[in-house]
Motif scaffolding. Structure first.
Motif, PDB file in Angstrom:
ATOM      1  N   GLU A 186       0.821  -1.209   0.000  1.00 36.01           N
ATOM      2  CA  GLU A 186       0.000   0.000   0.000  1.00 36.01           C
ATOM      3  C   GLU A 186       0.856   1.260   0.000  1.00 36.01           C
ATOM      4  N   THR A 223       3.917   1.666  -0.969  1.00 39.96           N
ATOM      5  CA  THR A 223       4.660   1.821  -2.215  1.00 39.96           C
ATOM      6  C   THR A 223       3.754   2.275  -3.351  1.00 39.96           C
ATOM      7  N   ILE A 224       2.537   1.733  -3.428  1.00 39.00           N
ATOM      8  CA  ILE A 224       1.598   2.155  -4.471  1.00 39.00           C
ATOM      9  C   ILE A 224       1.187   3.613  -4.267  1.00 39.00           C
ATOM     10  N   LYS A 260       3.128   6.411  -5.805  1.00 40.83           N
ATOM     11  CA  LYS A 260       2.930   6.700  -7.229  1.00 40.83           C
ATOM     12  C   LYS A 260       2.324   8.086  -7.418  1.00 40.83           C
ATOM     13  N   LYS A 296       9.614   4.077  -7.836  1.00 42.01           N
ATOM     14  CA  LYS A 296       8.274   3.687  -7.416  1.00 42.01           C
ATOM     15  C   LYS A 296       7.325   3.422  -8.576  1.00 42.01           C
ATOM     16  N   SER A 297       7.379   4.250  -9.623  1.00 36.94           N
ATOM     17  CA  SER A 297       6.433   4.062 -10.719  1.00 36.94           C
ATOM     18  C   SER A 297       6.693   2.776 -11.481  1.00 36.94           C
ATOM     19  N   THR A 317       5.398  -0.329  -9.095  1.00 36.94           N
ATOM     20  CA  THR A 317       3.982  -0.347  -8.758  1.00 36.94           C
ATOM     21  C   THR A 317       3.180  -1.418  -9.499  1.00 36.94           C
ATOM     22  N   GLU A 321       0.816  -4.010  -7.517  1.00 38.34           N
ATOM     23  CA  GLU A 321      -0.634  -3.970  -7.707  1.00 38.34           C
ATOM     24  C   GLU A 321      -1.166  -5.332  -8.136  1.00 38.34           C
TER      25      GLU A 321
END
Length: 851
Positions: A204, A206-207, A210, A260-261, A264, A268
């Motif tokens: 959570e 880490t997402i 974004k 991070k991007s 993700t 996810e």
């Protein structure tokens, strides 16, 4: 498009056929026959092969069996037999979860879940434990399995349970296999997952990176508050040579944060099979916990300790707990058990309860024992990953998943040194490229390291707890209670009270488990586990009580346990009621504590509601409900209904414009703390709704949310604020975890029961959780309540819900629900004479003579 329509048509046709078949069952009266033939025999005598001597099973009016046996083998064999009598469908279902074999029962719809479970590999770990088990424990497990199999030998199909009659319509060839030791041991793995899953927080956070910066994310995961209680307030820090001033939030792998991007999509994708499994075992996560406490005799009216426990788990039918008494007659070195309490159907012994000498209760520590590692994968060989600059071969495990009415599925599970690669059970990862000037591997995967994926000794802990006679023996048993780690509270008939945290808790070379870390270096490896003697404990503390509610264990503890503690609101309320009592506490007082519905969130927000300006008589009339409100979320309370509906809208109006839908606030304790911090910043950017041209502040959003709450309540419960009712909104429905969620209404009606009004919410002591991002329906509950009087064990009381039986339409299927929701109890019968007086049925299990 045509294929999609065809699929929907076939699915609809299948559901229609099932509907007709179920209706047919109802119309011809077969249900009554099928139901009753599966009910257990409770009176008379049954001969069992392998039994050494006669066993007596005396059931009380609640259906609780009190088992009396002359030896340990017969005691646990009888427990297996009785569990199978009342709960075999539940046992069968949970063992299929534990081994990742749901598709064998329910077909291709469960393939994704099975792949996820096989990747976890609980059954493989349990097989390793079997190879290491000692002779005594092996004998106990085999005896339990013999009891289950003795029941299966005489019962199949609808004679086992009504569910099998319905399953035959869907999967005609299914037949339960014999019970094995493996099936009991995988129970612990499923419960460890249900009580853990802290890696979800890693995902959570880490997402969220974004779309949010690190400071914003950390605002949503605040540190444990200084004004809320810790479990062991009197202990001082020990010297370990570690830096006492390190900032845990800074121990984040910079490459992971900056990339991070790119990361993700993989994270996810992992959530999809996780959500599928939640549909089966309940939406369990950090923040949902349990209460237990123990009060010494100097604070009780009896002069001896009182111990209380109420574990909070997902709403289930049947109950996850099975109450039972296990008694050796006579008690001896070979048969040292004299214990009563709560067991799991599928596992021997008593998990929570008391013996003739001691009592114990458990709550989840919720430690961080799961870490996600980003592994660099060799672009030329997907089965190699990097370790310190070199490519290393993965371990490959072939799994064959049997699928009802379909061909088997072959799955390859890949392991790195950290554990299974979870991202393999998700959709194919996107091809990544260099991002933000940081090295991004052309191929990567996400692996999980978790203590439960190593052999554990939990199975030993239960019989050791059951026969412990004092604090030292209790701690010896606790040492084996390794996964999942629990807060164990203790009391004995001599007047002692204590606390012990057991568990395998990792010591990290670097990092704090808040975010995924690089797996291609040794920087973030686990160095070992905290030594048991260094784990927090307390014996007869000076304050005369110990309270745990998943809150922080100890300030300045030298090792990292977690950064995601439950925030202590339930603990604070329990401590208040114990420490501030103006008289010695009785059992009735402890019952009142367990049923307390005071919402400490209201202390933060009601003053704001009283202070804002309102421009209509309609809103002012509603606000009057809060003026003298006692902040108790009682079932019949209009003010409770208004406040909780306002809380839902306040969270939505504040956060929905900035967070992805899957992470909309659920309203739990973390959001209490977030909001407590945020209301002190009336012009914070969080208050502004980015979807409007105006600049909103705190008071604007509070007024808006209050207006929306009043409008919603007027629409669903009428214009008169005094007619509003929290219990009518906040209901619980007990659903069968399998067929009760089929989507076929007549089938669901066979197995599900509800709606029942309840009080409280997830952060009151009476913790009936609802989720602000879903509905007001209760999702998690105090699954049992137990209060043990160490002065007179026969005055101990308990309740669990919905009832003892797993058989739909049996009198003990839901007979405890009303007592449970009204905070009422039944006596925990103890002395043999008392059991005899209150026996409703007696079954004799006798050895079957060789033919």
């Amino acid at each position: 498009m045509r294929r999609s329509r065809k699929f929907r048509l076939l699915k609809a046709l299948k559901n229609f056929v099932i509907l007709l078949l179920v209706l047919g069952l109802l119309l011809v009266g077969c249900v009554t026959y099928n139901v009753r033939q599966s009910f257990p025999v409770e009176n008379g005598a049954i001969a069992l092969s392998g039994l050494k001597a006669e066993v007596s099973v005396q059931r009380d009016q609640w259906g609780v069996p009190h088992i009396y046996a002359a030896n340990s083998h017969d005691l646990f064999m009888a427990q297996g037999y009785i569990h199978a009598q009342d709960r075999f469908w539940q046992m069968d279902f949970w063992r299929h979860i534990g081994s990742g074999r749901l598709s064998e029962m329910f077909g291709s719809s469960q393939i994704t879940t099975d792949k996820y479970l096989r990747t976890m590999g609980w059954a493989r770990v349990a097989q390793q434990e079997i190879a290491q088990v000692n002779a005594q424990m092996k004998g106990y497990l085999e005896a339990y399995a013999d009891g289950v199999n003795a029941y299966l030998a005489e019962h199949q199909g609808s004679k086992l349970s009504l569910e099998y009659a319905v399953l035959k319509l869907l999967n005609p060839g299914y037949k339960p296999e014999p019970w094995q030791m493996l099936h009991s041991l995988t129970w612990g793995k499923v419960m460890a997952y249900d009580l853990g899953r802290n890696f979800e927080r890693e995902i959570e956070r880490t997402i969220l990176l974004k779309t949010l910066n690190l400071a914003q994310v950390e605002e949503l995961f605040p540190p444990y508050p200084q004004d809320l209680p810790v479990i062991l307030p009197d202990l001082q820090q020990r010297k370990t040579g570690e830096d006492d001033d390190f900032d845990e939030t800074e121990l984040i792998a910079s490459s992971i944060v900056e990339a991070k991007s790119a990361i993700t999509p993989a994270l996810e994708s992992i959530t999809k099979p996780m959500l599928a499994l939640e549909e089966l075992i309940g939406s369990r996560g950090i923040g949902i916990g349990s209460n237990n406490w123990v009060i010494s005799g100097k604070r009780t009216s009896t002069g001896k300790p009182i111990l209380a426990n109420d574990p909070h788990l997902a709403v289930q039918l049947p109950s996850i707990w099975y109450e039972v008494g296990l008694h050796c007659i006579p008690k001896s070195a070979e048969c040292p058990y004299n214990v009563t309490g709560f067991s799991f159907a599928g596992m021997l012994g008593v998990i929570i309860g008391h013996s003739d000498r001691i009592a114990w209760g458990v709550t989840n520590v919720e430690p961080d024992v799961m870490d996600l590692y980003i592994e660099k994968i060799n672009p030329d060989n997907p089965n190699q990953y990097e370790v310190n600059g070199k490519w290393v071969d993965m371990q490959l495990v072939q799994e064959t998943i049997q699928v009802a009415l379909n061909q088997p599925i072959v799955q390859t599970v890949r392991y790195t040194r950290h554990g299974p690669i979870l991202s393999d059970v998700s959709p194919k990862l996107q091809q990544l490229s260099a991002n933000q000037g940081v090295e991004i591997p052309p191929q990567y995967a996400v692996a999980l390291r978790w203590t439960a994926l190593e052999p554990a000794t939990l199975g030993y802990a239960i019989p050791l707890l059951n026969r412990a006679q004092n604090w030292e023996e209790f701690r010896t048993a606790a040492k084996n209670f390794d996964v999942p780690a629990q807060n164990l509270v203790y009391a004995d008939v001599d007047g002692n009270i204590g606390y012990q945290m057991p568990g395998k808790l990792p010591i990290r070379a670097k990092g704090n488990g808040r975010y995924p870390v690089p797996g291609w270096t040794d920087e973030y490896e686990w160095l070992g586990y905290i030594d048991f003697e260094q784990l927090p404990k307390s014996f007869n503390p000076p304050q005369g009580y110990i309270v745990t509610a998943n809150n922080l264990v100890q300030n300045k503890y030298p090792y990292l346990i977690t950064t995601d503690w439950v925030y202590g609101y339930r603990a604070q309320r329990i401590v208040e009621m114990i420490a501030q009592a103006d008289q010695l506490l009785s059992l009735l007082d402890v019952e009142l504590i367990q049923g307390d519905n005071r919402n400490l969130n209201a202390k933060t927000l009601v003053p704001l509601l009283k202070a804002i300006s309102l421009d209509t008589l309609q809103l002012e009339a509603a606000r009057q409900l809060l003026i003298n409100w006692n902040m108790q979320l009682e079932m019949s309370s209009p003010a409770a209904a208004l406040f909780e509906v306002f809380w839902k809208h306040l969270l939505a109006d504040t956060f929905h414009d900035q967070l992805p839908q899957e992470y909309f606030p659920d309203g739990g304790d973390r959001w209490y703390e977030v909001m407590k911090n945020l209301v002190k910043q009336p012009n914070s950017s969080w208050w502004d709704n980015r979807n409007t041209p105006t600049l909103e502040n705190r008071d604007t959003i509070v007024r808006q949310a209050f207006t929306e709450a009043v409008n919603e309540l007027e629409q669903i419960q009428g214009k008169d604020p005094n007619s509003w009712n929290w219990g009518k909104l906040h209901t619980v429905t007990f659903r069968n975890a399998t067929l009760g969620k089929s989507g076929v209404a007549p089938m669901e009606a066979l197995f599900n029961r509800g709606n029942f009004a309840t009080g409280g919410n997830g952060e009151t002591v009476n913790a009936n959780r609802w989720k602000a991002n879903q509905s007001f329906e209760v999702t998690d509950i105090p699954s049992l309540r137990m209060i043990v009087d160490l002065n007179n064990l026969d005055k101990s009381v308990a309740i669990h819900t919905p009832g003892q039986s797993g058989h739909a339409f049996h009198k003990h299927y839901t007979d405890m629900v009303d007592y449970w929701r009204k905070i009422e109890y039944h006596p925990m019968l103890w002395e043999k004479e008392i059991v005899n007086t209150n026996t409703a049925a007696t079954l004799k299990l006798i050895p079957k003579l060789a033919s």
